[in-house]
Design a protein around this motif. Sequence first.
Motif, PDB file in Angstrom:
ATOM      1  N   GLN A   1      96.120  60.687  93.693  1.00 15.49           N
ATOM      2  CA  GLN A   1      95.390  60.351  92.467  1.00 15.49           C
ATOM      3  C   GLN A   1      95.457  58.850  92.209  1.00 15.49           C
ATOM      4  O   GLN A   1      94.475  58.226  91.801  1.00 15.49           O
ATOM      5  CB  GLN A   1      95.970  61.119  91.270  1.00 15.49           C
ATOM      6  N   ALA A   2      96.627  58.268  92.470  1.00 17.31           N
ATOM      7  CA  ALA A   2      96.770  56.827  92.276  1.00 17.31           C
ATOM      8  C   ALA A   2      95.867  56.061  93.250  1.00 17.31           C
ATOM      9  O   ALA A   2      95.205  55.093  92.861  1.00 17.31           O
ATOM     10  CB  ALA A   2      98.225  56.422  92.457  1.00 17.31           C
ATOM     11  N   VAL A   3      95.838  56.528  94.504  1.00 19.77           N
ATOM     12  CA  VAL A   3      94.972  55.878  95.498  1.00 19.77           C
ATOM     13  C   VAL A   3      93.526  55.914  94.999  1.00 19.77           C
ATOM     14  O   VAL A   3      92.808  54.903  95.029  1.00 19.77           O
ATOM     15  CB  VAL A   3      95.090  56.575  96.874  1.00 19.77           C
ATOM     16  N   ALA A   4      93.113  57.089  94.489  1.00 18.35           N
ATOM     17  CA  ALA A   4      91.742  57.229  93.978  1.00 18.35           C
ATOM     18  C   ALA A   4      91.481  56.216  92.864  1.00 18.35           C
ATOM     19  O   ALA A   4      90.409  55.605  92.793  1.00 18.35           O
ATOM     20  CB  ALA A   4      91.520  58.649  93.476  1.00 18.35           C
ATOM     21  N   GLY A   5      92.484  56.029  92.002  1.00 19.60           N
ATOM     22  CA  GLY A   5      92.349  55.056  90.914  1.00 19.60           C
ATOM     23  C   GLY A   5      92.140  53.646  91.438  1.00 19.60           C
ATOM     24  O   GLY A   5      91.267  52.910  90.967  1.00 19.60           O
ATOM     25  N   TYR A   6      92.935  53.278  92.441  1.00 19.12           N
ATOM     26  CA  TYR A   6      92.803  51.933  93.011  1.00 19.12           C
ATOM     27  C   TYR A   6      91.455  51.747  93.686  1.00 19.12           C
ATOM     28  O   TYR A   6      90.843  50.681  93.605  1.00 19.12           O
ATOM     29  CB  TYR A   6      93.933  51.659  94.002  1.00 19.12           C
ATOM     30  N   LEU A   7      90.978  52.783  94.369  1.00 21.05           N
ATOM     31  CA  LEU A   7      89.687  52.674  95.047  1.00 21.05           C
ATOM     32  C   LEU A   7      88.562  52.523  94.021  1.00 21.05           C
ATOM     33  O   LEU A   7      87.618  51.761  94.215  1.00 21.05           O
ATOM     34  CB  LEU A   7      89.449  53.884  95.954  1.00 21.05           C
ATOM     35  N   GLN A   8      88.709  53.245  92.922  1.00 19.37           N
ATOM     36  CA  GLN A   8      87.741  53.148  91.833  1.00 19.37           C
ATOM     37  C   GLN A   8      87.609  51.689  91.380  1.00 19.37           C
ATOM     38  O   GLN A   8      86.513  51.197  91.126  1.00 19.37           O
ATOM     39  CB  GLN A   8      88.235  54.022  90.658  1.00 19.37           C
ATOM     40  N   ALA A   9      88.748  51.004  91.337  1.00 24.52           N
ATOM     41  CA  ALA A   9      88.768  49.621  90.861  1.00 24.52           C
ATOM     42  C   ALA A   9      87.977  48.678  91.772  1.00 24.52           C
ATOM     43  O   ALA A   9      87.561  47.608  91.341  1.00 24.52           O
ATOM     44  CB  ALA A   9      90.201  49.137  90.714  1.00 24.52           C
ATOM     45  N   VAL A  10      87.787  49.066  93.043  1.00 25.84           N
ATOM     46  CA  VAL A  10      86.962  48.220  93.908  1.00 25.84           C
ATOM     47  C   VAL A  10      85.584  48.855  94.129  1.00 25.84           C
ATOM     48  O   VAL A  10      84.858  48.483  95.051  1.00 25.84           O
ATOM     49  CB  VAL A  10      87.640  47.927  95.270  1.00 25.84           C
ATOM     50  N   GLY A  11      85.255  49.817  93.293  1.00 24.53           N
ATOM     51  CA  GLY A  11      83.903  50.375  93.318  1.00 24.53           C
ATOM     52  C   GLY A  11      83.697  51.544  94.253  1.00 24.53           C
ATOM     53  O   GLY A  11      82.578  51.934  94.550  1.00 24.53           O
ATOM     54  N   ILE A  12      84.807  52.131  94.750  1.00 22.97           N
ATOM     55  CA  ILE A  12      84.663  53.286  95.637  1.00 22.97           C
ATOM     56  C   ILE A  12      85.040  54.543  94.856  1.00 22.97           C
ATOM     57  O   ILE A  12      86.124  54.616  94.268  1.00 22.97           O
ATOM     58  CB  ILE A  12      85.585  53.162  96.866  1.00 22.97           C
TER      59      ILE A  12
END
Lengths: 510, 307
Positions: free
Chosen positions: A371-382
Amino acid sequence: MQNLGRNLRAMLLAATAMAAPALAPAAFAAGTLTVTLVQDPGSWDPIDTFLVNWAKVGNNVFDGLVQRGPDMKLAPGLATSWEQSEDGKRIRFKLRENVKFHNGEPFDAEAVRFTFERLLGAEGAKGPQQSNYNAIDKVEVVDATTVDFLLKNPDPVLITKLAGYGGMIVPPKYIQEKGDEYFNTHPVGTGPFKVVDYQPKVSVTLEPFAEHWGGKPKLDKVVFRFIAEPSTQVAELQAGRVDIVTDPLPISAIPIVNSDPRLKVESITGPTVQALRFNTRTGITKDETVRKALIMAVDRDAIIKQMLGGQAKPIASFQSELSFGYDPALKPLPFDPAKAKQLLAQAGVKPGAAVQIDFRGSDANFREAAQAVAGYLQAVGIKSILKPYETNVILNEIIPAGKTGEMFQQGWGGWTFDYDNTAYLMYHSGEKWNPYDNIPELNALLESQRSMTDRSKREKVLQEIGRVVADKALEMPLYNLNAVYGVSKRVKNFVAPPDSRLRLTDVTVD
Amino acid sequence: MAGFLVKRILQAVFVVLVVTLLVAWAIRLSGDPAIMLTQGAGSFTEQDLQNIRKALGLDQPFTVQYLQFITGVVTGDFGKSFFGGTSVGSLIAHALPLTLLLALTSLALAVAMSIPLGIHAAVNRGKAADTGIRILSLVGLSFPNFWLAIMMVLTFSITLGWLPPSGAEEPANIVMPALTMGVILTATNVRLVRTSMLETLSAQYIMVARSKGLKERVVLYKHALRNCAIPLITYIGLQFGGLIGGIVVIERVFNWPGMGSLAFDAVAARDYPVLQGVITVLALLIVAANLLVDIVYGLVDPRIRTE
């Protein structure tokens, strides 16, 4: 129906009698150590299971030809010395003399031959150990205290593998007389402790073996209690009724144990590593630049601190720092979201592009990390789609068939601490855990190190493999979990082993 | 009564058969024991997994595996655990008495608490005692059983140090699990006792009993209680099934080595023979308990016997 009222009263009496038990405080017998295990392996035969909970007990009951302690160094065990031929295809072991099994049976070259014939024969085929020792062609008795291992092909990890699990030496006469089934529940080895009582699903009790070649253990008794529920294990530790909660002590329990002045947490580097492997065939992860961008978008240090209570270390390759082949010079790509965005733009990935992350749904720690990885990816637009699977389904159907999303969980916890054991199965083409990649350079490196007898040369090749995998960004390396134990302070001389293989010879209790 | 019994027994056999089929089928969907046997040590290969499956007989089609299991059950042989080959029969022989002890103690506690409380509430209908008991029952109903269990461990084992948190070695071990189950059963039963008591108390024969000058205690416990026993016995009998279900969780929290723990471990380890054995025995038990309720009916109420 006169009886109904009378019966009720009788029941009431019985109930109150039950509710007023002898409230004796838990008292420890002098020299008794109580340890929790989360699972009963069911059989104590070394070749029946490959469970860490077997090893926590089995490592006290059995000896291998070699020994490996908590420092991860190989030392003589039932063999006092060994030498390998030039081509690596013959290993000659000189055996320790005057060693006895718990039942009085002498240990000799014949016992070694019997052990490995059994492991490599029909009995071993029923268990999960055999393929680990497949390099052994046969074991020849030279004389009563000398054996030759003749190998089909050199196996650089074989000596390590002789220190545990299937390599543990078993008593030939005892097994032939009593049968395999009896041996499962009444194991006999040459180890420092002997099994005196085994109650399936409840406990297994060991007592010291006075004639052990390494000297008599200091404890009077060790009781391993099977307690499936981690919170119950912790409650027992807090109540002072168990002395050691073995790895894994739940991360949520760490503050509880730390706040109790009678208890302490022992946390050391363990074997378990976690990574998100990339699907290099389909989706945006086909592109190496994109894979590198995704790696740089994720702050592993923060995940370790926030989700894992600091009980892990970031990794650069798929191995623990204790593993043979670990390269301290290899650094993971830095956390740099700005650079990640730039790389993604460069690769033509539009904001809002999606990746699917497949993982084992039952793995609570990893779920949070994902879930944390998903959050970080969201921050770069993924955008990430998290897809939890039943363990069995992801391992048997999704990964081997190459039916994963763009990223999928790979978790590993081999006890041998040799990068070959994971790297070969992960990166060589055609292996079960490697559905997508076929990189000739990696194949060649992986094959070449398997026949090397020169340790330092082999280490260099393993490090090279780690570097190639990182260069090509085949995976997003995440973390190496610590092995965490909860220990009562009355326990002395306990050194937590990174590989769960407890050896309690020197342990004492107040 | 004989025809009625035969019919019920046939129904019971059918129910047990369906249950075994469902369990055998469902656990096979849940995962592969070969993976579980190799878990944690790493570096196993597909060949290892296939070897294990073959040794365990899992390479056979489902129908073959199921028929083997059913033939085993009929001859009283539940097979062997995948982990170590211990006979499932002997595992159950150890676990079943412990589960029955826990279940019956919980039921006894529940009966002992709910009947006096229920009667007290009914007699004092609408008064403070009645409201108090009803609120308590609501609170008891709202507790998840595992939460209550954990709270008890925190209070009695860790803070006060009176009771051992888990295990089954000493008599003190049964107190908390039985109390947890007992409290939750009481919460439902109290309401049932109260309602059926209220109904009974308005009957004419109670008025007669009272006007005869009988003591209130005799009126309540001898005349009234016996007449509202039927719905209570039905309910307690039916509760037995639910009780066994709840015990799975409670046994795990208190590490009580009964059928629940056995089933829980078997599911976690994908130990098919153990799970199949445990569920079959529990199904037989629950079906038998229901059958028993029917028979007890006949004993308590002669009208049912003649029907």
